[in-house]
Design a protein around this motif. Sequence first.
Motif, short mmCIF file in Angstrom:
data_model
loop_
_atom_site.label_atom_id
_atom_site.label_comp_id
_atom_site.label_asym_id
_atom_site.label_seq_id
_atom_site.Cartn_x
_atom_site.Cartn_y
_atom_site.Cartn_z
N GLU A 109 0.93 -1.19 -0.09
CA GLU A 109 0.37 0.45 -0.46
C GLU A 109 1.03 1.48 0.03
OE1 GLU A 109 -1.63 1.80 4.14
OE2 GLU A 109 -2.22 -1.16 3.27
N ASP A 110 0.93 2.32 -0.70
CA ASP A 110 0.87 3.44 -0.71
C ASP A 110 1.14 4.20 0.79
OD1 ASP A 110 2.02 5.57 -1.95
OD2 ASP A 110 0.06 6.78 -2.63
N THR A 111 2.79 4.53 0.57
CA THR A 111 3.37 5.30 2.24
C THR A 111 3.40 6.69 1.57
OG1 THR A 111 6.02 4.75 1.22
CG2 THR A 111 4.28 2.86 2.54
N VAL A 112 3.45 7.12 0.98
CA VAL A 112 2.60 8.75 0.69
C VAL A 112 2.48 9.16 1.39
CG1 VAL A 112 2.40 11.06 -0.63
CG2 VAL A 112 2.69 8.69 -2.28
N ASN A 113 1.19 9.27 2.24
CA ASN A 113 0.68 9.79 3.95
C ASN A 113 1.89 10.29 5.06
OD1 ASN A 113 -1.21 10.85 2.22
ND2 ASN A 113 -2.70 8.73 2.73
N ALA A 114 2.61 8.42 5.20
CA ALA A 114 3.25 8.51 5.95
C ALA A 114 4.32 8.64 5.94
CB ALA A 114 3.43 6.97 6.53
N THR A 115 4.94 9.36 5.19
CA THR A 115 6.58 9.44 4.61
C THR A 115 5.87 11.35 4.69
OG1 THR A 115 6.88 8.50 2.68
CG2 THR A 115 8.25 10.62 2.75
N LEU A 116 4.88 11.41 4.60
CA LEU A 116 4.30 13.44 4.25
C LEU A 116 4.77 13.83 5.82
CD1 LEU A 116 2.22 14.15 1.52
CD2 LEU A 116 4.09 15.10 1.96
N GLU A 117 3.32 12.97 6.44
CA GLU A 117 3.58 12.95 8.23
C GLU A 117 4.65 13.13 8.67
OE1 GLU A 117 1.81 10.25 11.26
OE2 GLU A 117 -0.02 10.69 10.19
N ALA A 118 5.82 12.37 8.80
CA ALA A 118 7.19 12.33 9.54
C ALA A 118 7.71 13.55 9.13
CB ALA A 118 7.61 10.74 8.30
N LEU A 119 7.58 14.04 8.04
CA LEU A 119 8.70 15.08 6.88
C LEU A 119 7.86 16.71 8.06
CD1 LEU A 119 8.82 14.20 3.50
CD2 LEU A 119 10.40 14.56 4.90
N THR A 120 6.47 16.42 7.60
CA THR A 120 6.28 17.71 8.62
C THR A 120 6.57 17.16 10.10
OG1 THR A 120 4.30 17.22 7.66
CG2 THR A 120 3.76 18.23 9.30
N ILE A 121 6.37 16.03 11.18
CA ILE A 121 6.82 16.05 12.20
C ILE A 121 8.46 16.70 12.43
CG2 ILE A 121 7.40 14.04 14.39
CD1 ILE A 121 4.40 13.12 13.13
N ASN A 122 8.98 16.12 11.42
CA ASN A 122 10.81 16.11 11.48
C ASN A 122 10.29 17.53 12.00
OD1 ASN A 122 11.52 14.02 12.14
ND2 ASN A 122 11.89 13.22 10.11
N GLU A 123 10.03 17.91 10.41
CA GLU A 123 9.77 19.57 10.60
C GLU A 123 9.48 20.99 11.80
OE1 GLU A 123 9.88 24.02 9.31
OE2 GLU A 123 10.86 22.10 8.06
N ALA A 124 8.68 20.25 12.64
CA ALA A 124 7.63 20.92 13.79
C ALA A 124 8.67 20.56 14.95
CB ALA A 124 6.73 20.07 13.92
#
Length: 134
Positions: A61-76
């Motif tokens: 299954e597509d992991t784009v959402n999980a990757t974007l979420e991880a990037l957002t959390i890292n930015e925060a």
Amino acid sequence: MVQETFLRAWRNISRVRLIDGNPRSYLFTTARNILTDEWRTRSRRPELVNDDRRLANVPTEDTVNATLEALTINEALTRLSVDHRNVIQALYYDGLTVPEAARRLGVAQGTVKSRGYYAVRALRTTFDEMGLLQ
């Protein structure tokens, strides 16, 4: 195959000519038909794959959402102070208890608790600024 041949011969005993015919030819023809049917059935059905290398290459299954979420959390997290980031790392990512985090960071347990509290508040504010909380 032999069992199925004799079962069909038993069910269709009226077709087998025992007196003036050759029952062997009936049995051989029936056996050949059973083999042909089995071959046709197997050739039409897909084979089950038991190859681990092939199964590992099957798309998941597509992991784009999980990757974007991880990037957002890292930015925060980069917007937090180093002390708050270290406490969040110890408590939430490394799964340490408050006493373990205090020992690792070289601060008192109360300091870990208060830094954790204020770090979570700062993360909420950062998420709100980024438009993630609605």
